[in-house]
Design an enzyme around this catalytic site. Structure first.
Site, PDB file in Angstrom:
ATOM      1  N   ARG A   1       5.400   6.354  -0.920  1.00 32.08           N
ATOM      2  CA  ARG A   1       5.090   7.252   0.215  1.00 32.08           C
ATOM      3  C   ARG A   1       6.298   8.129   0.540  1.00 32.08           C
ATOM      4  NH1 ARG A   1       1.020   4.119   3.516  1.00 32.08           N
ATOM      5  NH2 ARG A   1       0.157   6.017   4.316  1.00 32.08           N
TER       6      ARG A   1
ATOM      7  N   GLN B   1       3.377  13.318  -0.066  1.00 35.37           N
ATOM      8  CA  GLN B   1       2.486  13.452   1.096  1.00 35.37           C
ATOM      9  C   GLN B   1       1.185  14.183   0.779  1.00 35.37           C
ATOM     10  OE1 GLN B   1       4.606  14.987   4.479  1.00 35.37           O
ATOM     11  NE2 GLN B   1       5.631  13.034   4.853  1.00 35.37           N
TER      12      GLN B   1
ATOM     13  N   TYR C   1       7.049  -0.054   6.014  1.00 31.15           N
ATOM     14  CA  TYR C   1       5.872  -0.833   6.417  1.00 31.15           C
ATOM     15  C   TYR C   1       6.292  -2.027   7.270  1.00 31.15           C
ATOM     16  CZ  TYR C   1       3.067   1.562   2.880  1.00 31.15           C
ATOM     17  OH  TYR C   1       2.393   2.495   2.146  1.00 31.15           O
TER      18      TYR C   1
ATOM     19  N   SER D   1      -3.019   8.046   3.585  1.00 30.37           N
ATOM     20  CA  SER D   1      -2.857   8.775   4.850  1.00 30.37           C
ATOM     21  C   SER D   1      -4.075   9.634   5.159  1.00 30.37           C
ATOM     22  CB  SER D   1      -1.614   9.671   4.801  1.00 30.37           C
ATOM     23  OG  SER D   1      -0.457   8.894   4.815  1.00 30.37           O
TER      24      SER D   1
ATOM     25  N   ASP E   1      -1.308  11.801  -0.839  1.00 28.58           N
ATOM     26  CA  ASP E   1      -1.382  10.467  -0.238  1.00 28.58           C
ATOM     27  C   ASP E   1      -2.787  10.174   0.295  1.00 28.58           C
ATOM     28  OD1 ASP E   1      -1.009   8.145   1.151  1.00 28.58           O
ATOM     29  OD2 ASP E   1       0.692   8.846   2.331  1.00 28.58           O
TER      30      ASP E   1
HETATM   31  P1  NAD Z   1      -0.620   0.176   7.319  1.00 30.68           P
HETATM   32  O1  NAD Z   1      -2.022   0.654   7.101  1.00 30.68           O
HETATM   33  O2  NAD Z   1       0.014  -0.656   6.276  1.00 30.68           O
HETATM   34  O3  NAD Z   1      -0.588  -0.650   8.682  1.00 30.68           O
HETATM   35  C1  NAD Z   1      -1.101  -0.113   9.883  1.00 30.68           C
HETATM   36  C2  NAD Z   1      -0.163  -0.450  11.021  1.00 30.68           C
HETATM   37  O4  NAD Z   1      -0.253  -1.849  11.343  1.00 30.68           O
HETATM   38  C3  NAD Z   1       1.326  -0.185  10.726  1.00 30.68           C
HETATM   39  O5  NAD Z   1       1.843   0.734  11.658  1.00 30.68           O
HETATM   40  C4  NAD Z   1       1.953  -1.556  10.848  1.00 30.68           C
HETATM   41  O6  NAD Z   1       3.277  -1.498  11.353  1.00 30.68           O
HETATM   42  C5  NAD Z   1       1.009  -2.244  11.813  1.00 30.68           C
HETATM   43  N1  NAD Z   1       1.132  -3.710  11.874  1.00 30.68           N
HETATM   44  C6  NAD Z   1       1.292  -4.599  10.864  1.00 30.68           C
HETATM   45  N2  NAD Z   1       1.371  -5.862  11.347  1.00 30.68           N
HETATM   46  C7  NAD Z   1       1.236  -5.765  12.693  1.00 30.68           C
HETATM   47  C8  NAD Z   1       1.206  -6.721  13.737  1.00 30.68           C
HETATM   48  N3  NAD Z   1       1.353  -8.003  13.525  1.00 30.68           N
HETATM   49  N4  NAD Z   1       1.047  -6.253  15.005  1.00 30.68           N
HETATM   50  C9  NAD Z   1       0.910  -4.944  15.260  1.00 30.68           C
HETATM   51  N5  NAD Z   1       0.905  -3.996  14.315  1.00 30.68           N
HETATM   52  C10 NAD Z   1       1.070  -4.397  13.036  1.00 30.68           C
HETATM   53  O7  NAD Z   1       0.361   1.394   7.622  1.00 30.68           O
HETATM   54  P2  NAD Z   1       0.192   2.946   7.379  1.00 30.68           P
HETATM   55  O8  NAD Z   1      -0.688   3.500   8.419  1.00 30.68           O
HETATM   56  O9  NAD Z   1      -0.184   3.181   5.978  1.00 30.68           O
HETATM   57  O10 NAD Z   1       1.670   3.492   7.639  1.00 30.68           O
HETATM   58  C11 NAD Z   1       2.792   2.658   7.728  1.00 30.68           C
HETATM   59  C12 NAD Z   1       4.051   3.473   7.864  1.00 30.68           C
HETATM   60  O11 NAD Z   1       4.226   4.375   6.791  1.00 30.68           O
HETATM   61  C13 NAD Z   1       4.103   4.325   9.086  1.00 30.68           C
HETATM   62  O12 NAD Z   1       5.426   4.298   9.549  1.00 30.68           O
HETATM   63  C14 NAD Z   1       3.820   5.699   8.609  1.00 30.68           C
HETATM   64  O13 NAD Z   1       4.330   6.697   9.465  1.00 30.68           O
HETATM   65  C15 NAD Z   1       4.537   5.656   7.303  1.00 30.68           C
HETATM   66  N6  NAD Z   1       4.025   6.671   6.391  1.00 30.68           N
HETATM   67  C16 NAD Z   1       4.922   7.493   5.777  1.00 30.68           C
HETATM   68  C17 NAD Z   1       4.449   8.480   4.945  1.00 30.68           C
HETATM   69  C18 NAD Z   1       5.391   9.410   4.273  1.00 30.68           C
HETATM   70  O14 NAD Z   1       6.527   9.532   4.646  1.00 30.68           O
HETATM   71  N7  NAD Z   1       4.934  10.077   3.241  1.00 30.68           N
HETATM   72  C19 NAD Z   1       3.106   8.624   4.714  1.00 30.68           C
HETATM   73  C20 NAD Z   1       2.233   7.756   5.344  1.00 30.68           C
HETATM   74  C21 NAD Z   1       2.705   6.774   6.180  1.00 30.68           C
END
Ligand code: NAD
Length: 375
Positions: free
Chosen positions: A121, A126, A226, A132, A129
């Site tokens: 990621r 992006q 993550y 996302s 992705d």
């Molecule tokens: P995900 O689908 O893996 O998880 C969803 C959310 O659940 C996450 O925010 C995670 O922290 C949360 N979570 C896990 N265990 C938990 C718990 N016990 N209690 C409460 N919350 C909990 O995550 P995602 O939506 O794919 O994204 C994760 C991270 O990646 C984010 O910081 C996002 O901004 C980042 N991201 C970066 C890029 C990039 O830079 N290209 C792209 C997409 C996402």
């Protein structure tokens, strides 16, 4: 060089891996695009739109499956596996971790398979992705569906007959889906609180106008950004917080995930029982084990206490026209890493020095090559 688009056959899947726009782009690279007749209908794209964009329509799946590059939304079914062939490139959401035997089968067939969920990621990734683009729409739809199951109103309404108080919505997990759920619930006028465990999440939640509740454990984020699984003690602390907070909530949308593992169980049966009659919980993580005790993917259950639990199943497919457009564009941006417009036609190069290409590549040259999936 041919690129194939087929009708998705897995139960309930409405999306398609190309749009008229991406077909035009593939044709621009010099690729011959074969689209199975009817492939786009469930996501609102007629055969005529694909044809106008430059595709050749084919009557049966096998013809499109024979292409050099095959684009899919979901991993092939058993029947579809039989139509894959040596030296073919397969690109899609192949869900490899629970289906390692299928990854082995791609290798045995000599297919170069790319699983888009495994893309690193990074900033460069992006535009490709799928996690996302699809999670964003899933988060939006989660609030819409939760609201539909809730038989009261979301915003505050001041009328001559009295004031209706706004609904309280609690979002658990504020990643891509959760943040879109917060934004959607705020737009509907609800009072929104949210929790997560990643250090960056508090600021992200607050920047959308919601209130952060809970606590951020030390080192709760992994190197990739993550969340990690919580320790038993942290889980207990989180459970106490959720138990206290959830009692007063009207709608709860849970989105918490730990990559490559079962979703964490955050809402227990006792917590559900503490909620008011008519409250709604929508568990977006229902397919990966569920954040909520008693949720079942694709089903809506009402507890004895009158709490409605909606178990989400393939949410992006419920918005197929929008999700297909984004999914198709993600794939198109990825294909552009592999195919260039050569002097005598398109050229395919699988450059494993490129971190995005190597990051998504499961199998090549008859072997499983992804470090996380090699046995
Ligand atoms: P995900 O689908 O893996 O998880 C969803 C959310 O659940 C996450 O925010 C995670 O922290 C949360 N979570 C896990 N265990 C938990 C718990 N016990 N209690 C409460 N919350 C909990 O995550 P995602 O939506 O794919 O994204 C994760 C991270 O990646 C984010 O910081 C996002 O901004 C980042 N991201 C970066 C890029 C990039 O830079 N290209 C792209 C997409 C996402």
């Amino acid at each position: 060089m041919k690129l194939g688009i087929v009708t998705e056959t897995r139960d309930g899947e409405q999306r398609v891996a190309a749009s008229a726009d991406t077909v035009k782009r593939y044709a621009g690279l010099g690729l011959e695009v074969l689209v199975q007749r009817g492939a786009g209908v469930a996501s609102g794209v007629g055969d005529d739109a694909f044809e106008k964009a430059g595709a050749t329509l084919v009557d049966d799946a096998a013809a499109a499956f024979g292409a050099d590059i095959l684009l899919k939304v979901q991993r092939p079914t058993d029947d579809e596996m039989g139509m894959l062939r040596k030296d073919q490139v397969l690109i899609g959401a192949l869900d490899p971790y629970p289906h390692r035997e299928q990854v082995q089968a791609y290798a045995e067939k000599g297919v170069s398979a790319f699983s888009m969920e495994l893309l690193p990621r990074t900033t460069r990734a992006q535009a490709m992705d799928i996690l996302s683009s699809q999670a964003n729409l899933a988060g939006y739809k989660a609030v819409i569906d939760a609201m539909a199951a809730y038989n009261r109103v979301l915003p505050m309404m001041m009328t001559a007959a009295g004031t209706v108080t706004p609904a309280k919505i609690f979002i658990v997990g504020a990643g891509v889906a959760g943040l879109q759920a917060i934004a959607t619930a705020r737009r509907m006028g609800a009072v929104v609180t949210a929790t997560d465990v990643r250090p960056a999440s508090k600021e992200e939640i607050e920047s959308l106008g919601a209130k952060f509740v809970g606590f951020i454990p030390d080192d709760a984020a992994t190197k990739g950004g993550y969340a990690r699984a919580l320790t038993a003690e942290e889980q207990k602390k989180q459970a106490e917080m959720v138990a206290e907070h959830i009692k007063s909530q009207d709608i709860v949308v849970t989105t918490a995930q730990i990559p490559g593992r079962q979703a964490p169980r955050i809402v227990s049966g006792d917590m559900v029982a503490s909620m008011k009659r008519g409250s709604v919980i929508l568990d977006l993580a229902a397919e990966t084990g569920g954040n909520v005790e008693g949720s079942r993917a694709g089903e809506t259950v009402t507890t004895d206490g009158g709490v409605v639990i909606v178990g989400a199943r393939n949410m992006p497919s419920k918005l197929a026209p929008a999700s297909s457009v984004l999914f198709a564009r993600n794939l198109n941006n990825f294909v552009a890493l592999l195919v260039s417009k050569g002097e005598s036609g398109p050229e395919l190069t699988i450059d494993t020095d490129d971190d995005l290409v190597a990051g998504a590549l499961l199998t090549q040259g008859g072997a499983v090559v992804h470090p996380n999936l090699k046995s």
